[in-house]
Design an enzyme around this catalytic site. Structure first.
Site, PDB file in Angstrom:
ATOM      1  N   LYS A   9       0.815  -1.220   0.000  1.00 57.92           N
ATOM      2  CA  LYS A   9       0.000   0.000   0.000  1.00 57.92           C
ATOM      3  C   LYS A   9       0.852   1.276   0.000  1.00 57.92           C
ATOM      4  CE  LYS A   9      -3.989  -2.027   2.468  1.00 57.92           C
ATOM      5  NZ  LYS A   9      -4.957  -1.764   3.561  1.00 57.92           N
ATOM      6  N   TYR A  49     -12.495  -1.910  -3.504  1.00 54.98           N
ATOM      7  CA  TYR A  49     -12.998  -1.977  -2.127  1.00 54.98           C
ATOM      8  C   TYR A  49     -14.532  -1.860  -2.043  1.00 54.98           C
ATOM      9  CZ  TYR A  49      -8.420  -2.106   0.131  1.00 54.98           C
ATOM     10  OH  TYR A  49      -7.179  -2.481   0.586  1.00 54.98           O
ATOM     11  N   ASN A 112      -1.839   0.225   7.027  1.00 61.62           N
ATOM     12  CA  ASN A 112      -1.353  -1.089   7.472  1.00 61.62           C
ATOM     13  C   ASN A 112      -0.545  -1.834   6.414  1.00 61.62           C
ATOM     14  OD1 ASN A 112      -3.517  -1.792   5.917  1.00 61.62           O
ATOM     15  ND2 ASN A 112      -4.558  -3.008   7.475  1.00 61.62           N
ATOM     16  N   HIS A 115      -2.213  -5.406   1.621  1.00 65.82           N
ATOM     17  CA  HIS A 115      -3.510  -6.071   1.457  1.00 65.82           C
ATOM     18  C   HIS A 115      -3.242  -7.490   0.992  1.00 65.82           C
ATOM     19  CE1 HIS A 115      -7.434  -7.220  -0.100  1.00 65.82           C
ATOM     20  NE2 HIS A 115      -6.775  -7.681  -1.144  1.00 65.82           N
ATOM     21  N   GLU A 126      -9.605 -10.678  -7.514  1.00 63.34           N
ATOM     22  CA  GLU A 126      -8.657  -9.578  -7.326  1.00 63.34           C
ATOM     23  C   GLU A 126      -7.494  -9.667  -8.318  1.00 63.34           C
ATOM     24  OE1 GLU A 126      -9.764  -8.896  -2.608  1.00 63.34           O
ATOM     25  OE2 GLU A 126      -7.763  -9.624  -3.126  1.00 63.34           O
TER      26      GLU A 126
HETATM   27  P1  GTP Z   1      -7.113  -6.279   3.671  1.00 63.38           P
HETATM   28  O1  GTP Z   1      -6.067  -7.312   3.429  1.00 63.38           O
HETATM   29  O2  GTP Z   1      -6.626  -4.890   3.325  1.00 63.38           O
HETATM   30  O3  GTP Z   1      -8.448  -6.598   3.096  1.00 63.38           O
HETATM   31  O4  GTP Z   1      -7.244  -6.221   5.242  1.00 63.38           O
HETATM   32  P2  GTP Z   1      -8.113  -7.091   6.169  1.00 63.38           P
HETATM   33  O5  GTP Z   1      -8.830  -8.165   5.421  1.00 63.38           O
HETATM   34  O6  GTP Z   1      -7.194  -7.472   7.257  1.00 63.38           O
HETATM   35  O7  GTP Z   1      -9.158  -6.018   6.690  1.00 63.38           O
HETATM   36  P3  GTP Z   1     -10.625  -5.672   6.154  1.00 63.38           P
HETATM   37  O8  GTP Z   1     -10.897  -6.380   4.867  1.00 63.38           O
HETATM   38  O9  GTP Z   1     -11.544  -5.819   7.274  1.00 63.38           O
HETATM   39  O10 GTP Z   1     -10.463  -4.115   5.867  1.00 63.38           O
HETATM   40  C1  GTP Z   1      -9.891  -3.660   4.653  1.00 63.38           C
HETATM   41  C2  GTP Z   1      -8.959  -2.502   4.939  1.00 63.38           C
HETATM   42  O11 GTP Z   1      -9.726  -1.430   5.428  1.00 63.38           O
HETATM   43  C3  GTP Z   1      -7.924  -2.768   6.029  1.00 63.38           C
HETATM   44  O12 GTP Z   1      -6.733  -3.332   5.536  1.00 63.38           O
HETATM   45  C4  GTP Z   1      -7.683  -1.390   6.594  1.00 63.38           C
HETATM   46  O13 GTP Z   1      -6.646  -0.718   5.888  1.00 63.38           O
HETATM   47  C5  GTP Z   1      -8.983  -0.684   6.374  1.00 63.38           C
HETATM   48  N1  GTP Z   1      -9.716  -0.594   7.618  1.00 63.38           N
HETATM   49  C6  GTP Z   1     -10.351  -1.588   8.298  1.00 63.38           C
HETATM   50  N2  GTP Z   1     -10.921  -1.126   9.429  1.00 63.38           N
HETATM   51  C7  GTP Z   1     -10.622   0.202   9.471  1.00 63.38           C
HETATM   52  C8  GTP Z   1     -10.913   1.246  10.376  1.00 63.38           C
HETATM   53  O14 GTP Z   1     -11.554   1.054  11.407  1.00 63.38           O
HETATM   54  N3  GTP Z   1     -10.442   2.490  10.065  1.00 63.38           N
HETATM   55  C9  GTP Z   1      -9.709   2.738   8.918  1.00 63.38           C
HETATM   56  N4  GTP Z   1      -9.282   3.965   8.656  1.00 63.38           N
HETATM   57  N5  GTP Z   1      -9.424   1.777   8.043  1.00 63.38           N
HETATM   58  C10 GTP Z   1      -9.856   0.532   8.307  1.00 63.38           C
HETATM   59 MG    MG Z   2     -10.008  -7.875   3.675  1.00 63.83          MG
END
Ligand code: GTP
Ligand code: MG
Length: 138
Positions: A9, A49, A112, A115, A126
């Site tokens: 990212k 997303y 973070n 992805h 994807e």
């Molecule tokens: P991905 O591998 O990126 O999909 O991460 P994940 O599967 O561990 O998390 P998820 O799919 O639940 O969320 C997708 C992305 O949204 C995360 O990687 C974060 O960067 C972002 N995200 C999730 N929760 C929050 C939040 O509470 N605040 C913010 N700003 N971003 C969030």
């Molecule tokens: Mg995810």
């Protein structure tokens, strides 16, 4: 052998962590079989997303994915999807295990660093979202 989709990212690219992150993948048996550096358009970030459209952080998420270049990759290895999720660590770096990419490099849940696809169907979708078949070289 399985394939998964990964993004380094903008927060990580900005901090010159591309090589460090690829090194963690390679050390853990995840070989990049396709990779490119791109700047996501709004349409790409919103489309990628779309599953999170109703979440309160969607706008922030889309903006952050467009905030600078990313490296998109197809990673190949034994149980690549699960292996990549393990190597990435928990979504919130505060909860990420020692040695994981997010423990090592992530700043916050919003920044973070990586992805990774969460299941075989999403991995397939994807990969297709960013790569044509001829761009993948096993
Ligand atoms: P991905 O591998 O990126 O999909 O991460 P994940 O599967 O561990 O998390 P998820 O799919 O639940 O969320 C997708 C992305 O949204 C995360 O990687 C974060 O960067 C972002 N995200 C999730 N929760 C929050 C939040 O509470 N605040 C913010 N700003 N971003 C969030
Ligand atoms: Mg995810």
């Amino acid at each position: 052998i399985e394939r998964t989709f990964s993004i380094i990212k903008p927060d990580a690219v900005r901090r010159n962590l591309i090589g460090n992150i690829l090194a963690v993948f390679e050390k853990n048996g995840l070989r990049p079989v396709a990779l490119k550096k791109i700047k996501m358009t709004r349409a790409q970030a919103e489309g990628f997303y779309a599953v999170h459209k109703e979440r309160p952080f969607y706008g922030e998420l889309v903006e952050s994915m467009m905030s600078g270049p990313v490296v998109v990759q197809v990673l190949e290895g034994e149980n690549a999807i699960l292996k990549n999720r393990e190597v990435m660590g928990a979504t919130n770096p505060a909860n990420a295990a020692e040695g994981t990419i997010r423990k090592l490099y992530a700043v916050s849940v919003g920044e973070n660093s990586v992805h990774g696809s969460d299941a075989p169907e999403t991995a397939k979708e994807e990969i297709k979202f960013f790569f044509t078949d001829d761009e993948i070289v096993g």
